[in-house]
Design a protein around this motif. Structure first.
Motif, short mmCIF file in Angstrom:
data_model
loop_
_atom_site.label_atom_id
_atom_site.label_comp_id
_atom_site.label_asym_id
_atom_site.label_seq_id
_atom_site.Cartn_x
_atom_site.Cartn_y
_atom_site.Cartn_z
N ASP A 72 0.74 -1.40 -0.14
CA ASP A 72 0.03 -0.02 0.02
C ASP A 72 0.76 1.11 -0.10
O ASP A 72 1.61 1.34 0.78
N LYS A 84 -7.16 -0.92 5.51
CA LYS A 84 -7.16 -0.44 4.13
C LYS A 84 -5.61 -0.87 3.45
O LYS A 84 -5.80 -0.94 2.16
N SER A 85 -4.85 -1.24 3.97
CA SER A 85 -3.58 -1.72 3.41
C SER A 85 -3.92 -3.08 2.94
O SER A 85 -3.22 -3.17 1.81
N TYR A 127 -5.59 -2.87 -0.33
CA TYR A 127 -5.04 -2.36 -1.60
C TYR A 127 -4.28 -3.70 -2.07
O TYR A 127 -4.16 -4.07 -3.06
N CYS A 169 -10.32 -0.68 -4.89
CA CYS A 169 -9.53 -1.18 -3.98
C CYS A 169 -7.89 -0.42 -4.13
O CYS A 169 -7.15 -0.43 -3.03
N LEU A 170 -7.63 0.01 -5.44
CA LEU A 170 -6.29 0.57 -5.44
C LEU A 170 -6.48 1.94 -5.51
O LEU A 170 -5.20 2.82 -5.85
N GLY A 227 -6.49 5.62 1.53
CA GLY A 227 -7.01 4.47 2.24
C GLY A 227 -8.55 4.69 2.59
O GLY A 227 -9.37 3.66 2.43
N ARG A 286 -11.12 3.63 -0.16
CA ARG A 286 -11.02 2.30 -0.50
C ARG A 286 -12.30 1.57 0.32
O ARG A 286 -12.62 2.16 1.48
N ARG A 328 0.55 6.15 -6.67
CA ARG A 328 -0.43 5.39 -6.62
C ARG A 328 -0.58 4.42 -8.05
O ARG A 328 -1.13 3.34 -8.15
#
Length: 758
Positions: free
Chosen positions: A598, A610-611, A614, A681-682, A686, A689, A740
């Motif tokens: 992430d 949220k990591s 990702y 998700c990407l 965070g 997401r 990103r």
């Protein structure tokens, strides 16, 4: 009473304390040591040159008049105040490459290669501001911003701070160093009902809510800071101003109660700048150069000053036992240690850079200690060390036993003996190896009851093997989920820890998607969607359904196992982190695998659930494209699958990278929906997401609809931002390409990662 032991040369620098009882009151005077007093009296500037501007000492190689500084880059312009009562102000004054005059307010100069300066704050206080405010912070050579003592801050609600840094010089590969970008975004929850006069910021973590920070790499010489509004917010009436600035870490700590008021009344903040003697390269080159005026004079040493990956200059320091300014022609001067009477008995003899004690009979050593006392101290020291060794060994043994008992109480995994596992693996035969990684090897084992198991054996000498072992043991002892690999037990008798798991027959998802010696067949889309939904469900369980939130931290295709029915089993919890239910994040060292990490975690060290989201987004992209997460064999712009995937979605060319063997007209709609979910998700931030629970719910809904195509429209279960046509997005104009993976020029943020395979 506590006694502290310290080296002799440090003891000499301790202040001497004189206590006088006066009328029953103890009055304490702290007097400087002789060495400190001598240092204060030693010259700092060249003969005939002033060494002060106001209350700031100006040591050579800096100077304020022609002939008083080493070179024009060290010129200090001492300006007088507008009134007689005002102190003069020193400015570092030089010309830039474009011949612009650069004047930087100096507050302190250290001979250890540091300069303390004041730099302006970038500020915007108009809620309707739609254009960025920009501030340039130029430094002339040989000055660079300290990467260890400064942070880049963005403060305010709905703020976007962008730092662009220029790094001169070459890296170790001989190529010019790339420019760097740092992005900091802040937000404030808009949870008001129109009355926003009572909105109050209480979070002081500086992790995104009203405050965000980022560190700098080494060697940055020119900085441009751009402050803009990232999103509208209802909080502007309570917090109308936004700020972006570089500041010394020890001089600014965010506090919602005081920082906004302080920043509104401040135009500049302290920043630490590195300086060096950089006209002829680092020490070895400067000393060999026939044309160089080597700066380090008598009784001093040369130290390469690592402002960039490859040192570009050096600084000088006095040798131990000497003091003064190492750049002056006379160099450093000997410290007369005997003035502070370091010999408790006998007489002191000063020598260059040192001293010695002439001791009476029966005493020895530099401080003339009693020999018998010395022997007693040595014997006592050896006894204490032996006691500590025995105690620590017992502590480790009983700690492991207690931990095993605790775990047996939680889920009762078995305790295996070393001999049993040796027989099960045919003495850890290479033919039984299932996989290898940076922390150990996994063997296939067959127990006496013919039960097949997987045995993880940590590598001898692996620096964090015990921590990984205990971490995985505790985490897996609390988990009971059909899509998480089951821990059967452990062995505590061996030199390295051993963990025993259920044996998963069908290998890893990575092998099925990317092939293993061309022996693995391609998974159908139906199986890929099933595996994705089951993996998402397992991660959602870890995040929300256990006694503590568990963040896996190394979600990747290699850590998803498949059984004979292609049921997904999430494995490898050695890097996992347990977070109490009353917390949402934790600060930790970055760990994970390149390609899956992430970027928000990579920048801030702030680990959240949220990591994992990702990383799972990267796995989704792998399932749709059959491309590995990161590959140096691909062009630079396509090395990161996350970047390639997001670009393809936004540029409406996703069909160019999809795996044609698994995507067909019959499943393109489901694939399109999964692609939009993967893109969410990407997301860079965070908080933008979805949660793993939301991801799992959407994927399960897609599975159901794929099996019943005449049912509810697939888009009904998607978020509002994904209720779009199947063109899969439009070109993005965002500016976070380097962190990103969006489309456009990429400025790489170089960082180290830990790749784990087991």
């Amino acid at each position: 009473m506590r006694f502290c032991l310290q080296p002799l040369h440090e003891k000499l620098l301790m202040p001497q304390v004189i206590a006088l009882p006066i009328l029953g009151v103890l009055v304490v005077f702290v007097l400087p040591t002789t060495a400190e007093a001598d240092q204060a009296l030693l010259p700092q500037a060249l003969l005939g040159c002033s060494d002060h501007c106001g209350n700031v000492t100006i040591p050579y190689p800096f100077g304020m008049a022609k002939g008083c500084y080493r070179g024009p880059e060290f010129f200090i312009n001492c300006t007088t105040g507008t009134t007689p009562d005002e102190e003069p102000i020193p400015y570092l004054t030089t010309r830039s490459g474009t011949d612009d005059l650069i004047q930087i307010h100096v507050t302190n100069i250290s001979l250890k290669g540091e300069l303390h300066v004041l730099q302006p704050i970038t500020r915007a206080c108009d809620a309707d501001l739609n254009v960025g405010r920009e501030t340039d912070l130029p430094l002339p050579p040989p000055f660079t911003f300290s990467n260890t003592k400064n942070n880049f801050f963005t403060i305010g609600c709905g703020s976007s701070g962008n730092l662009l840094g220029f790094r001169p010089g070459l890296g170790l590969d001989g190529h010019t160093l790339s420019n760097i970008h740092r992005y900091c975004f802040t937000f404030c929850d808009d949870n008001s009902s129109g009355n926003d006069t009572d909105l109050v910021i209480t979070d002081d973590s500086c992790s995104g809510f009203a405050c965000s920070l980022s560190s700098l790499p080494s060697g940055v010489q020119y900085i441009s800071i751009i402050l803009s509004r990232s999103m509208p917010t209802n909080w502007y009436s309570s917090y109308p101003c936004r700020y972006a600035f570089l500041a010394e870490k020890s001089e600014f700590t965010f506090s919602p109660n005081t920082s906004f008021q302080q920043l509104s009344n401040t135009s500049h903040l302290p920043v630490v700048v590195n300086w060096e003697i950089g006209d002829h390269g680092p020490c070895d080159l400067a000393q060999r150069s026939k044309h160089a005026d080597f700066a380090c004079k008598g009784n001093s040493t040369c130290i390469n000053w690592p402002n960039v990956t490859r040192p570009t200059g050096y600084i000088c320091q006095c040798k131990e036992g000497y003091q003064g300014n190492p750049y002056l022609p006379d160099g450093c001067q000997d410290i007369d240690e005997c003035k502070s009477n370091p010999c408790s008995a006998g007489s002191c003899v000063n020598t260059p850079g040192n001293y010695s004690c002439i001791c009476p009979n029966g005493m020895k050593g530099r401080s003339c200690k009693d020999k018998s006392k010395t022997i007693v101290i040595i014997v006592m020291g050896i006894s204490v060390i032996l006691a500590l060794l025995v105690g620590s060994s017992c502590s480790i043994y009983w700690g492991m036993k207690q931990r095993s008992l605790l775990i047996m109480g939680l889920r009762q995994p078995g305790i295996f003996c070393a001999e049993e596992l040796e027989k099960a693996t045919n003495n850890y035969d290479d033919g039984r190896v299932l996989g290898k990684g940076s922390y150990g090897i996994v063997y296939k084992g067959i127990l006496p009851n013919n039960k097949t198991v997987a045995i993880k054996k940590s590598k001898i000498g692996a620096p964090t093997q015990s921590e990984q072992f205990v971490n995985e043991l505790v985490v897996l002892s609390e988990i009971n989920h059909r899509n998480v690999v089951r821990l059967l037990g452990c062995c505590l008798e061996t030199e390295v820890p051993l963990l025993v798991y259920e044996f998963i027959t069908n290998g890893t998802l990575f092998e099925h998607v990317h092939g293993k010696e061309n022996k693995r067949s391609s998974l159908t889309w139906e199986f890929r969607l099933k595996i994705a939904a089951e993996t998402a469900g397992a991660l959602a369980y870890l995040h929300s359904s256990t006694f503590m939130q568990i963040i896996h931290r190394d979600v990747k295709a290699m850590n998803i196992l498949l059984d004979e029915n292609y049921t997904a089993k999430v494995s490898d919890f050695g890097a996992s982190v347990l977070i109490p239910l009353d917390q949402t994040q934790i600060v930790t060292f970055v760990e994970g695998t390149l390609g899956y990490l992430d970027p928000a975690y990579l920048q801030s060290n702030q680990l959240t659930e949220k990591s994992d989201v990702y990383s799972f987004g990267v796995v989704l992209a792998e399932l749709m494209t059959s491309k590995v997460a990161f590959s140096y064999d691909r062009p630079e712009s396509e090395r990161s699958l996350a970047r390639m995937f997001v670009c393809a979605v936004e540029e409406e060319r996703l069909n160019h990278i999809l795996d044609g063997d698994v995507v067909s007209e019959g499943n393109i709609e489901t694939v399109s929906n999964v692609a939009r979910l993967a893109k969410r998700c990407l997301k860079l931030k965070g908080e933008e997401r979805p949660t793993m629970r939301e991801v799992a719910t959407e994927l399960e809904g897609m599975r159901i609809m794929a099996n019943h195509p005449q049912g509810t429209n697939a888009d009904d279960d998607l978020g509002p931002e994904d209720q779009t046509s199947l063109s899969l997005g439009s070109p993005s104009n965002t500016s976070d390409d380097d962190v990103r993976g969006d489309c456009g020029p990429c400025t790489t943020i170089t960082t180290g990662t830990t790749s784990r395979s087991i």
